[in-house]
Design an enzyme around this catalytic site. Structure first.
Site, PDB file in Angstrom:
ATOM      1  N   THR A 114       0.843  -1.198   0.000  1.00 14.90           N
ATOM      2  CA  THR A 114       0.000   0.000   0.000  1.00 14.90           C
ATOM      3  C   THR A 114       0.872   1.239   0.000  1.00 14.90           C
ATOM      4  O   THR A 114       1.854   1.300   0.731  1.00 14.90           O
ATOM      5  CB  THR A 114      -0.858   0.004   1.294  1.00 14.90           C
TER       6      THR A 114
ATOM      7  N   ARG B 145     -14.668  -6.978   1.699  1.00 15.94           N
ATOM      8  CA  ARG B 145     -13.800  -6.490   2.777  1.00 15.94           C
ATOM      9  C   ARG B 145     -13.217  -5.102   2.442  1.00 15.94           C
ATOM     10  O   ARG B 145     -12.805  -4.843   1.327  1.00 15.94           O
ATOM     11  CB  ARG B 145     -12.664  -7.492   2.990  1.00 15.94           C
TER      12      ARG B 145
ATOM     13  N   GLY C  79     -10.347  -2.350   4.069  1.00 16.68           N
ATOM     14  CA  GLY C  79      -9.265  -2.263   5.057  1.00 16.68           C
ATOM     15  C   GLY C  79      -9.185  -0.896   5.701  1.00 16.68           C
ATOM     16  O   GLY C  79     -10.136  -0.115   5.687  1.00 16.68           O
ATOM     17  N   ASP C  80      -8.022  -0.623   6.253  1.00 18.14           N
ATOM     18  CA  ASP C  80      -7.807   0.650   6.942  1.00 18.14           C
ATOM     19  C   ASP C  80      -7.497   1.800   5.980  1.00 18.14           C
ATOM     20  O   ASP C  80      -7.752   2.968   6.291  1.00 18.14           O
ATOM     21  CB  ASP C  80      -6.619   0.529   7.906  1.00 18.14           C
TER      22      ASP C  80
ATOM     23  N   THR D 262       0.525   0.997   6.736  1.00 14.07           N
ATOM     24  CA  THR D 262       0.446  -0.126   5.808  1.00 14.07           C
ATOM     25  C   THR D 262       0.481  -1.407   6.649  1.00 14.07           C
ATOM     26  O   THR D 262       0.921  -1.379   7.786  1.00 14.07           O
ATOM     27  CB  THR D 262       1.609  -0.088   4.780  1.00 14.07           C
ATOM     28  N   GLY D 263      -0.003  -2.482   6.084  1.00 14.22           N
ATOM     29  CA  GLY D 263      -0.041  -3.733   6.840  1.00 14.22           C
ATOM     30  C   GLY D 263      -1.459  -4.209   7.061  1.00 14.22           C
ATOM     31  O   GLY D 263      -2.374  -3.759   6.356  1.00 14.22           O
TER      32      GLY D 263
ATOM     33  N   GLY E   5      -4.818  -4.209   7.886  1.00 16.55           N
ATOM     34  CA  GLY E   5      -5.688  -3.075   8.164  1.00 16.55           C
ATOM     35  C   GLY E   5      -6.589  -3.244   9.370  1.00 16.55           C
ATOM     36  O   GLY E   5      -6.889  -2.274  10.072  1.00 16.55           O
TER      37      GLY E   5
HETATM   38  N1  ASP Z   1      -3.481  -1.847   4.842  1.00 17.76           N
HETATM   39  C1  ASP Z   1      -3.930  -2.553   3.677  1.00 17.76           C
HETATM   40  C2  ASP Z   1      -5.254  -3.205   3.981  1.00 17.76           C
HETATM   41  O1  ASP Z   1      -5.415  -3.735   5.064  1.00 17.76           O
HETATM   42  C3  ASP Z   1      -3.016  -3.600   3.187  1.00 17.76           C
HETATM   43  C4  ASP Z   1      -1.627  -3.230   2.951  1.00 17.76           C
HETATM   44  O2  ASP Z   1      -1.080  -2.290   3.500  1.00 17.76           O
HETATM   45  O3  ASP Z   1      -1.026  -3.927   2.161  1.00 17.76           O
HETATM   46  O4  ASP Z   1      -6.079  -3.258   3.109  1.00 17.76           O
END
Ligand code: ASP
Length: 331
Positions: free
Chosen positions: A192, A220, A222-223, A243-244, A246
Site C-alpha cells: 500500500t 472487505r 481495510g484501513d 500499511t499492513g 488493516g
Molecule cells: N493496509 C492494507 C489493507 O489492510 C493492506 C496493505 O497495506 O497492504 O487493506
C-alpha cells in the site's frame, strides 16, 4: 532536536521580554498548547514521504512540490504513479483480486483544512485516489462505496478499465487451486502506498491507496480508505499513514492516534513506536502480521516504526532522497 534548538534560541532572544519562570509556568500549564506553539525556526519544506521504497511516486510528488503546487496535488499525483504501475500488485491496476476474483480498490485523501474524501470497494477504475479527491471536492460526502462510487466516477469522467493483468489473472487461477488465505508478513502482501507531504507554504496533505489484502473476503474494506485509520492529517500538528494488516490499524484508529501523540509533544518516531506498541498490547505474543506506521510533523521531521523488520519509507526533501529502514517491535 529542532524544537530544542528553537527553545534555546527563544530563551536567548526573548530573555528581556518574558522571564524564564513565566515561560516555565506556561510550559507546564498546557503541554499540548506549548507543543503547538513552538514551531522550528527552519522547518523542512517542501518534503514528501511515502511508505515503502516507491522511488518514482516520491519523485513525482517532489517535482509537483518543487513547481510550487500544493501538498494536495503532490500526494495525489505521487500515488497515482503506483496506481498506474501494473507491476505493483497491491495498488490500482494490477492489484490482486479478492477471493471472488474481483479487483476492489480502497483510497483516501486529506487536505490542510481537514477536508477529506474516500472510496471503498471501487472496481474498474485505475485511479481511486482521484475519485476520492472528487468525492471530497464535488460532493457533500466523505466516503462513497462500491457501485455508487463507480457510478460517480463515470459521471466525473473516469474511464472503465479491466484492472486484471496477465500476471494477476494467472496468480489468481493458481490461488484458486488451494484457496488458502495467508497474511504474508512483508512486502509480498503489503505494498500500500501512503504518502504525506508539506508544500512551500508549510501546509500538509496526505493520500493512501491500495487493492487491500490479496484474496480477501469479497466486500472487505481495510484501513487504507478510513480517515483516522490508514491516514490522518492535522495541519497544526502533522500527518500519519499506515500499511499492513488493516484490521489491526482500524482497531486502534492508528493514524489519528499517532497525530494526537505528536500533538502531545511526541516526535514522529516516538509516536509511531507508541502506535505499534498499542497494537501489540492488544495482540500479545502474536507474530503473524505486519504493520508499518509513517509520520511527519509540522517541522518536517519524520519517523516510522513497524512490527517486523522490513518496512521502509522513502523521504524526499532538499536534504536528499533516501529510502529509510525503520526499527521494529520484533527483531
Ligand atoms: N493496509 C492494507 C489493507 O489492510 C493492506 C496493505 O497495506 O497492504 O487493506
Amino acid at each position: 532536536m529542532k524544537r530544542r534548538k528553537f527553545l534555546k534560541n527563544s530563551s536567548l532572544t526573548a530573555a528581556g521580554l518574558v522571564s524564564a519562570s513565566a515561560m516555565a509556568a506556561c510550559k507546564t500549564e498546557n503541554k499540548v498548547d506549548e507543543a503547538l506553539a513552538t514551531p522550528a525556526l527552519d522547518p523542512i519544506k517542501p518534503i514528501v514521504v511515502c511508505t515503502w521504497n516507491f522511488f518514482n511516486a516520491s519523485e513525482k510528488a517532489w517535482e509537483v512540490l518543487k513547481s510550487g503546487a500544493s501538498a494536495l496535488d503532490a500526494v495525489e499525483q505521487g500515488v497515482m504513479i503506483e496506481e498506474a504501475d501494473e507491476k505493483n500488485e497491491t495498488v490500482g491496476k494490477g492489484g490482486r483480486p479478492d477471493r471472488d476474483g474481483n479487483v476492489t480498490l480502497d483510497a483516501c485523501i486529506m487536505d490542510k483544512d481537514g477536508n477529506c474524501g474516500s472510496v471503498v470497494y471501487l472496481q474498474n477504475i485505475v485511479h481511486p485516489v482521484s475519485v476520492a479527491r472528487k468525492v471530497m471536492e464535488e460532493t457533500p460526502h466523505i466516503i462513497l462505496a462500491g457501485k455508487g462510487a463507480e457510478k460517480f466516477a463515470y459521471e466525473q469522467g473516469f474511464k472503465k478499465e479491466d484492472l486484471f493483468t496477465e500476471s494477476t489473472r494467472k496468480q489468481y487461477q493458481e490461488w484458486l487451486k488451494t484457496s488458502k488465505y495467508e497474511t504474508t508478513i512483508n512486502i509480498e502482501n503489503h505494498d500500500t502506498i501512503g504518502m504525506l507531504a508539506i508544500d512551500e507554504n508549510g501546509d500538509i496533505a496526505g493520500a493512501c491507496t491500495t487493492s487491500g489484502m490479496a484474496y480477501k473476503v469479497g466486500g472487505r474494506v481495510g484501513d487504507s480508505p478510513i480517515i483516522g485509520a490508514g491516514l490522518y492529517v492535522d495541519n497544526e500538528v502533522g500527518g500519519a499513514t499506515a500499511t499492513g494488516v488493516g484490521e489491526e490499524v482500524i482497531r486502534t484508529v492508528g493514524s489519528f492516534l499517532i497525530v494526537e501523540l505528536m500533538r502531545q509533544g511526541k516526535s514522529p518516531q516516538e509516536a509511531c513506536e507508541e502506535g505499534v506498541k498499542r497494537i501489540m498490547k492488544k495482540n500479545e505474543g502474536r507474530k503473524d502480521f505486519q504493520i508499518g506506521f509513517l509520520a511527519i510533523n509540522k517541522n518536517g521531521e519524520t519517523g516510522g516504526y513497524c512490527v517486523h523488520p522490513g518496512f521502509t519509507y522513502r523521504e524526499y526533501s532538499t536534504n536528499g532522497h533516501e529510502n529509510r529502514e525503520v526499527k521494529s517491535f520484533y527483531q
